[in-house]
Design an enzyme around this catalytic site. Structure first.
Site, PDB file in Angstrom:
ATOM      1  N   ASP A 243       0.839  -1.199   0.000  1.00 34.54           N
ATOM      2  CA  ASP A 243       0.000   0.000   0.000  1.00 34.54           C
ATOM      3  C   ASP A 243       0.873   1.248   0.000  1.00 34.54           C
ATOM      4  O   ASP A 243       1.472   1.595   1.010  1.00 34.54           O
ATOM      5  CB  ASP A 243      -0.884  -0.028   1.247  1.00 34.54           C
ATOM      6  CG  ASP A 243      -1.912   1.084   1.274  1.00 34.54           C
ATOM      7  OD1 ASP A 243      -1.872   1.950   0.391  1.00 34.54           O
ATOM      8  OD2 ASP A 243      -2.750   1.074   2.186  1.00 34.54           O
ATOM      9  N   HIS A 337      -8.875  -0.101  -7.929  1.00 31.81           N
ATOM     10  CA  HIS A 337      -8.471   1.015  -7.077  1.00 31.81           C
ATOM     11  C   HIS A 337      -7.212   1.700  -7.607  1.00 31.81           C
ATOM     12  O   HIS A 337      -7.140   2.934  -7.659  1.00 31.81           O
ATOM     13  CB  HIS A 337      -8.227   0.498  -5.651  1.00 31.81           C
ATOM     14  CG  HIS A 337      -7.874   1.552  -4.662  1.00 31.81           C
ATOM     15  ND1 HIS A 337      -8.797   2.432  -4.143  1.00 31.81           N
ATOM     16  CD2 HIS A 337      -6.688   1.877  -4.091  1.00 31.81           C
ATOM     17  CE1 HIS A 337      -8.206   3.245  -3.296  1.00 31.81           C
ATOM     18  NE2 HIS A 337      -6.926   2.933  -3.241  1.00 31.81           N
TER      19      HIS A 337
END
Length: 429
Positions: A243, A337
């Site tokens: 991330d 995403h």
């Protein structure tokens, strides 16, 4: 959670004396141990305990040789805690000024807080009634960062100095916001690579508030400890995904332009400052973990194992948005995403993400209260966070598995020079 990456921490090298002094442990070579330390600055020294501040005169004053010795500087062009590497432990806390407290009380409070932060970041005790919680530790990369919320300016009679960039964020369809855990007059971010050092700073800041301000909300977070991986790498979140791959980097030519208010920007007191968006994002982990790894990767648009785009290559290989499989389907799904959050898909909008994970226990129905304390930095949230979040709001595959539960926007002024306190140009200008 936009798909961007933090700068890696620099690893200090062992001195010749350190390399010669420490014998190899049986079965594990010194080279292997140092390699395992990665980007943490973990260096094995000579025998003897590390000594922090307030050591008794009879104790040997051996220097700290672990990550406890790492120190961030309080004074500087920018406040600490923005471009520093991710720390293992974090606290974010918002305060409201007490009834009757105004500009004078706020100035005195920021003066106290700045002095406390300066001392603690140097590994020294707090100036008043230190609790000794961090007595045996070094600075441990402690950073303390201060910001002002929208409501602060009315409370202090400084409405004319409130930046337009601090206007309230728009509402988003994914919001389920708890007003009691959102916004606030003042905001403090604390990070350190030792949990006791971070707690010590939190307690000192809370005590310094005295009668001038009261805690509105407070949240605790964590990241992987430095040295836990065999080599420096982008962090993983509680969904198991790498991330932060595409975070802007200080080495990029337009980094300061994207992240910091220019020296001649408006208002003048925000020169070299930044704006922090803080969101508590609950991850619906039970639902997420029911998905196959392939389905999870399609939601994100990146491989779970190494963070590489589904279009191929490594983590840093540019994503091929047009690549299709043998059936003619896009390899990176249209609602992935990572596709939606790309700056080139949002008019160049970018922000520096510097989050902490959180886990606040298990609900009565057995569901973990866990997720991400999302903190992002930008020169203007209307050109950074807002356009990206609007795009996510319209069709991000990840939105099914997350819930935004609290929110705040804070103006974080530039760093304090020697002899100054944070926010002095605003409060005394």
């Amino acid at each position: 959670m936009p798909d961007q990456s933090l700068p890696k921490a620099r690893t200090p090298e062992a001195t010749p004396g350190e390399r010669e002094a420490a014998p190899a442990h049986e079965g594990i070579s010194r080279r292997r141990l140092l390699g395992t330390a990665g980007a943490t600055g973990l260096v094995l020294g000579t025998a003897g305990a590390a000594v922090g501040y307030a050591a008794a005169p009879s104790e040997a004053a051996a220097p700290l040789t672990s990550l406890g010795a790492d120190r961030a500087m309080f004074h500087g062009k920018h406040q600490p805690g923005i471009t520093d590497g991710l720390q293992a432990r974090g606290h974010v806390v918002a305060f409201d000024l007490a009834a009757g407290a105004g500009r004078k009380e706020a100035a005195a409070l920021l003066r106290r807080w700045s002095e406390t932060a300066r001392r603690l970041m140097a590994g020294e005790p707090s100036p008043h009634d230190d609790t000794d919680v961090a007595r045996d530790a070094g600075p441990s990369s402690l950073t303390v960062t201060f910001g002002f919320g929208h409501s602060f300016f009315a409370r202090t009679g400084l409405e004319k100095q409130r930046p337009t960039a601090l206007d309230p964020l728009p509402e988003f369809s994914s919001d389920h916001l708890d007003k009691n855990r959102s916004n606030g007059d003042l905001w403090v971010q604390i990070g350190a690579n030792d949990a006791l050092v971070a707690f010590h700073a939190l307690r000192a800041i809370q005590k310094d508030a005295g009668r001038a301000a009261r805690v509105r909300w407070q949240m605790n977070g964590f990241n992987r400890s430095p040295g836990a991986t065999s080599h420096p790498m982008t962090a993983r979140n509680l969904m198991g995904q790498i991330d932060g791959t595409r975070n802007p980097k200080p080495s990029e030519a337009d980094f300061d332009q994207r992240i910091f208010v220019p020296e001649k920007g408006e208002p003048a007191w925000m020169a070299n400052g930044s704006y922090a968006v803080v969101r508590r994002i609950r991850m619906l982990l039970d639902d997420w973990e029911k998905l196959s790894v392939k389905a999870q990767e399609d939601v994100i648009g990146r491989r779970k194992s190494d963070g590489a785009a589904l279009s191929g290559g490594t983590e840093t290989t540019a994503m091929d948005l047009e690549k299709t499989d043998a059936k003619g389907n896009l390899v990176v799904p249209i609602n992935a995403h990572a596709r939606i959050t790309r700056p080139d898909q949002n008019g160049g909008a970018a922000m520096l993400r510097r989050p902490f994970s959180f886990h606040d226990g298990i609900d009565a129905d057995g569901v973990p209260d866990a997720g991400l304390l999302f903190i992002c930095w930008q020169a203007d949230p209307l050109r950074g966070f807002v356009p990206v979040q609007r795009k996510l709001d319209r069709g991000d595959a990840l939105s099914t598995f997350i819930r935004h539960e609290s929110s705040g926007l804070f103006a974080v002024p530039g760093g304090a020079a020697e002899g100054e306190y944070v926010g002095q140009k605003l409060l005394e200008g």
